[in-house]
Design an enzyme around this catalytic site. Sequence first.
Site, PDB file in Angstrom:
ATOM      1  N   TYR A 110      24.889  -5.821  28.281  1.00 54.41           N
ATOM      2  CA  TYR A 110      24.264  -4.635  28.857  1.00 54.41           C
ATOM      3  C   TYR A 110      23.912  -4.893  30.322  1.00 54.41           C
ATOM      4  CZ  TYR A 110      20.744  -1.035  29.745  1.00 54.41           C
ATOM      5  OH  TYR A 110      20.016  -0.013  30.282  1.00 54.41           O
ATOM      6  N   LYS A 164      25.304  -2.826  33.642  1.00 49.60           N
ATOM      7  CA  LYS A 164      24.426  -2.151  34.590  1.00 49.60           C
ATOM      8  C   LYS A 164      24.602  -2.708  36.004  1.00 49.60           C
ATOM      9  CE  LYS A 164      22.845   0.913  31.917  1.00 49.60           C
ATOM     10  NZ  LYS A 164      23.161   2.335  32.178  1.00 49.60           N
TER      11      LYS A 164
END
Length: 272
Positions: free
Chosen positions: A156, A160
């Site tokens: 994740y 990002k």
Amino acid sequence: MAFADQYGPWALVTGASAGIGAEFARQIAARGVNVALVARRRERLAALGEEIEARHGVRTLAIAADLSEPDFLAPLTEALGARHVGLLVNNAGSGVTGEFLDHDLDDELRMLALNCRAPLILAHHFGARMRDDRRGGIIMLASIAGIVPTPQFAHYSATKAWNRYLGEGLHEELARDGVDVVSLCPGLTESEFFEHANVDPSGWPSPLRASIMNAEDVAAAGLKGLGGKSQVVPGLSYRMLMRASRLAPGGLSPWLVDRVMRFALPSHSDRG
């Protein structure tokens, strides 16, 4: 230029069924721009659309779509028809905490498609029209996890960082064409994340609880950032953390981040 003149007549918000995405939709509508709401949960989108139309007098369009699917763009643009999108909010995303190697690879690939491939496709598709119009805006939902490498959230965090870098690069590329692009990097934010994770923040130390932002403030920071800097970090505590990270030799310690993540966020998955 007025907000609606620069970014209207339609905005498209992904992940609009709850949380930050729903707040983006409300606040954009309050500025007089019609909103196309995109997420998987049609009933949620329809209810939000009714609320927005009643409160702000703009039009809405609910588009149920799974942006992790490879062929999502054609039905999405067909649903939009001739509606002119002047603002794209790439908000939809998913995250999985815990040890990377304990996760199912197919789940990780779906996260990659939703978090990176879909924003790329949408920015390319709608950005081309904005460049021709010499106006418009794109908001890329990054995260402080995209600034600080985050163990227990490794993939994740990487997605990002990808969103952050794409947004900051496009900020410079498209500025000369009158198109505003900003990478929004929030920290912990009130959302369905905690409910899905079965996590109760009330047991956290008070400084960590105090750092949780509300979705309204995060969305407001993103909209305020349009036309300004390439990156926005909402919340004073997070801006101070990022500043300390830049000053510390080697940046914020991944060891420390790992310990915080293990304490605060047990393994789970969440999709927006």
